[in-house]
Design a protein around this motif. Sequence first.
Motif, PDB file in Angstrom:
ATOM      1  N   SER A  95      24.908 -61.854-111.168  1.00 38.09           N
ATOM      2  CA  SER A  95      24.818 -63.110-111.927  1.00 38.09           C
ATOM      3  C   SER A  95      25.124 -62.906-113.410  1.00 38.09           C
ATOM      4  N   ALA A  96      25.178 -61.651-113.853  1.00 34.42           N
ATOM      5  CA  ALA A  96      25.561 -61.390-115.250  1.00 34.42           C
ATOM      6  C   ALA A  96      27.022 -61.748-115.488  1.00 34.42           C
ATOM      7  N   PHE A  97      27.807 -61.773-114.425  1.00 36.22           N
ATOM      8  CA  PHE A  97      29.233 -62.056-114.571  1.00 36.22           C
ATOM      9  C   PHE A  97      29.473 -63.564-114.680  1.00 36.22           C
ATOM     10  N   ASN A  98      30.500 -63.900-115.451  1.00 37.47           N
ATOM     11  CA  ASN A  98      30.927 -65.289-115.564  1.00 37.47           C
ATOM     12  C   ASN A  98      31.609 -65.694-114.242  1.00 37.47           C
ATOM     13  N   PRO A  99      31.142 -66.792-113.625  1.00 33.56           N
ATOM     14  CA  PRO A  99      31.735 -67.182-112.324  1.00 33.56           C
ATOM     15  C   PRO A  99      33.225 -67.496-112.407  1.00 33.56           C
ATOM     16  N   ILE A 100      33.745 -67.644-113.626  1.00 33.20           N
ATOM     17  CA  ILE A 100      35.167 -67.995-113.759  1.00 33.20           C
ATOM     18  C   ILE A 100      36.090 -66.910-113.195  1.00 33.20           C
ATOM     19  N   SER A 101      35.615 -65.661-113.231  1.00 33.56           N
ATOM     20  CA  SER A 101      36.470 -64.594-112.673  1.00 33.56           C
ATOM     21  C   SER A 101      35.670 -63.640-111.798  1.00 33.56           C
ATOM     22  N   CYS A 102      34.739 -64.219-111.049  1.00 32.61           N
ATOM     23  CA  CYS A 102      33.935 -63.414-110.117  1.00 32.61           C
ATOM     24  C   CYS A 102      33.830 -64.160-108.795  1.00 32.61           C
ATOM     25  N   THR A 103      34.115 -63.467-107.705  1.00 34.69           N
ATOM     26  CA  THR A 103      33.984 -64.109-106.395  1.00 34.69           C
ATOM     27  C   THR A 103      32.950 -63.340-105.568  1.00 34.69           C
ATOM     28  N   VAL A 104      32.196 -64.068-104.762  1.00 33.07           N
ATOM     29  CA  VAL A 104      31.238 -63.433-103.850  1.00 33.07           C
ATOM     30  C   VAL A 104      31.562 -63.918-102.444  1.00 33.07           C
ATOM     31  N   GLU A 105      31.755 -62.986-101.546  1.00 33.60           N
ATOM     32  CA  GLU A 105      32.083 -63.348-100.165  1.00 33.60           C
ATOM     33  C   GLU A 105      30.988 -62.792 -99.253  1.00 33.60           C
TER      34      GLU A 105
ATOM     35  N   SER B 113      41.346 -54.825-110.830  1.00 33.13           N
ATOM     36  CA  SER B 113      40.182 -55.588-110.367  1.00 33.13           C
ATOM     37  C   SER B 113      39.094 -54.641-109.881  1.00 33.13           C
ATOM     38  N   LEU B 114      37.905 -55.182-109.725  1.00 36.28           N
ATOM     39  CA  LEU B 114      36.755 -54.381-109.285  1.00 36.28           C
ATOM     40  C   LEU B 114      36.188 -55.000-108.018  1.00 36.28           C
ATOM     41  N   LEU B 115      36.047 -54.179-106.982  1.00 39.92           N
ATOM     42  CA  LEU B 115      35.464 -54.647-105.724  1.00 39.92           C
ATOM     43  C   LEU B 115      34.142 -53.930-105.482  1.00 39.92           C
ATOM     44  N   ILE B 116      33.088 -54.716-105.330  1.00 39.61           N
ATOM     45  CA  ILE B 116      31.751 -54.158-105.106  1.00 39.61           C
ATOM     46  C   ILE B 116      31.324 -54.490-103.674  1.00 39.61           C
ATOM     47  N   VAL B 117      31.056 -53.454-102.887  1.00 44.21           N
ATOM     48  CA  VAL B 117      30.683 -53.650-101.484  1.00 44.21           C
ATOM     49  C   VAL B 117      29.173 -53.420-101.340  1.00 44.21           C
ATOM     50  N   LEU B 118      28.476 -54.420-100.789  1.00 45.69           N
ATOM     51  CA  LEU B 118      27.030 -54.293-100.575  1.00 45.69           C
ATOM     52  C   LEU B 118      26.735 -54.219 -99.085  1.00 45.69           C
ATOM     53  N   GLN B 119      26.118 -53.130 -98.688  1.00 48.62           N
ATOM     54  CA  GLN B 119      25.708 -52.993 -97.284  1.00 48.62           C
ATOM     55  C   GLN B 119      24.231 -52.603 -97.222  1.00 48.62           C
TER      56      GLN B 119
ATOM     57  N   VAL C 272      36.372 -59.686-110.637  1.00 54.17           N
ATOM     58  CA  VAL C 272      35.378 -58.875-109.933  1.00 54.17           C
ATOM     59  C   VAL C 272      35.124 -59.582-108.599  1.00 54.17           C
ATOM     60  N   GLY C 273      35.100 -58.831-107.516  1.00 51.00           N
ATOM     61  CA  GLY C 273      34.804 -59.419-106.212  1.00 51.00           C
ATOM     62  C   GLY C 273      33.633 -58.683-105.577  1.00 51.00           C
ATOM     63  N   VAL C 274      32.746 -59.457-104.971  1.00 56.83           N
ATOM     64  CA  VAL C 274      31.592 -58.832-104.316  1.00 56.83           C
ATOM     65  C   VAL C 274      31.639 -59.143-102.830  1.00 56.83           C
ATOM     66  N   PHE C 275      31.492 -58.116-102.021  1.00 56.86           N
ATOM     67  CA  PHE C 275      31.368 -58.309-100.581  1.00 56.86           C
ATOM     68  C   PHE C 275      29.897 -58.139-100.199  1.00 56.86           C
ATOM     69  N   ASN C 276      29.289 -59.248 -99.786  1.00 58.16           N
ATOM     70  CA  ASN C 276      27.919 -59.226 -99.288  1.00 58.16           C
ATOM     71  C   ASN C 276      28.055 -59.018 -97.767  1.00 58.16           C
ATOM     72  N   ARG C 277      27.934 -57.776 -97.323  1.00 62.81           N
ATOM     73  CA  ARG C 277      28.428 -57.267 -96.035  1.00 62.81           C
ATOM     74  C   ARG C 277      29.956 -57.205 -96.139  1.00 62.81           C
ATOM     75  N   SER C 278      30.576 -56.522 -95.190  1.00 63.51           N
ATOM     76  CA  SER C 278      31.994 -56.228 -95.395  1.00 63.51           C
ATOM     77  C   SER C 278      32.625 -55.736 -94.099  1.00 63.51           C
ATOM     78  N   HIS C 279      33.763 -55.045 -94.244  1.00 62.03           N
ATOM     79  CA  HIS C 279      34.424 -54.427 -93.089  1.00 62.03           C
ATOM     80  C   HIS C 279      33.560 -53.319 -92.484  1.00 62.03           C
ATOM     81  N   TYR C 280      32.520 -52.899 -93.202  1.00 61.03           N
ATOM     82  CA  TYR C 280      31.627 -51.881 -92.617  1.00 61.03           C
ATOM     83  C   TYR C 280      30.778 -52.447 -91.483  1.00 61.03           C
ATOM     84  N   GLU C 281      30.649 -53.783 -91.410  1.00 64.05           N
ATOM     85  CA  GLU C 281      29.983 -54.381 -90.245  1.00 64.05           C
ATOM     86  C   GLU C 281      30.779 -54.066 -88.971  1.00 64.05           C
ATOM     87  N   ASP C 282      32.069 -53.880 -89.146  1.00 64.69           N
ATOM     88  CA  ASP C 282      32.953 -53.635 -87.994  1.00 64.69           C
ATOM     89  C   ASP C 282      32.891 -52.204 -87.477  1.00 64.69           C
TER      90      ASP C 282
END
Length: 264
Positions: free
Chosen positions: A77-87, A55-61, A115-125
Amino acid sequence: MRELLIHPTRTFKLSSFDPNDTFGKIREDLDSELNKLRSMMSRLQYKLYVENEKSLLIVLQGMDASGKDGIVRHVISAFNPISCTVESFKVPTTEELAHDFLWRVHRTVPRKGFVGVFNRSHYEDVVEVRVQNLVPKSVCFQRFNQIKQFEIMLVQNKVKILKFFLHISKQEQKKRLLDRLSDPDKRWKVNEEDYKKRKKWPQYMTAYTDAIINCNIREAPWYVIPANNKWFRNWVVAKIITNALIEMKIKYPKSPPHHKDIKI
Ligand code: AMP
Ligand code: MG
């Protein structure tokens, strides 16, 4: 874009990165290239899903208005939502605070094939909580080590991690916040907190610098993205994601041996 990849053993200073940098690229070229990259991202994501191994994890800070939501809208948004999560990680809830800081993060790491995207992440901590004095500095430094161990564990379990710091100038943030205020569709995005945080800009930059230096591992590198120009930011993030997916060497599963004998 090797220049934007932070090398784990070299010295790092945020001030040596220019948020306006576009590496001599021209907007018209990059806008059409972005479309090509988006198609490639989509094809590679499909293969990742079918392969069902990694899997691929993309962290945005980044600071408020640095373009985290913009990346989701224009690149992810280029990714198909069927296998992409945004948190999108917000101020922790009571339940989240009743656990260790990685609890809410770990449960949203993308499953195999996703593919998973973290919009903010554990780096907030280690950034937000440090600047706002929500935990002692010593705890933040302990957390650097815990984050490193956590990310290494994920990498060893076939999660590819890309970490992006969207680097804007304080001046550009002011412009964007003022734009938001004058746009009835965007006004809701601005709150008093954003202004309070602006006053602590240098503290945020120090906290980000420490987080990048202390949690920059070869297996899960940090990229500092010059983000004053949205067109460059979108292109370069799409380019890095595409290259990472290519480097993952994703393969379709082998067809079963009887495949040739199937009659339809
Ligand atoms: P936004 O991304 O604009 O929706 O805002 C989310 C807010 O939640 C930001 O102000 C973040 O700094 C804050 N936030 C996210 N995670 C944490 C955390 N772990 N501790 C404290 N504040 C956080
Ligand atoms: Mg905000």
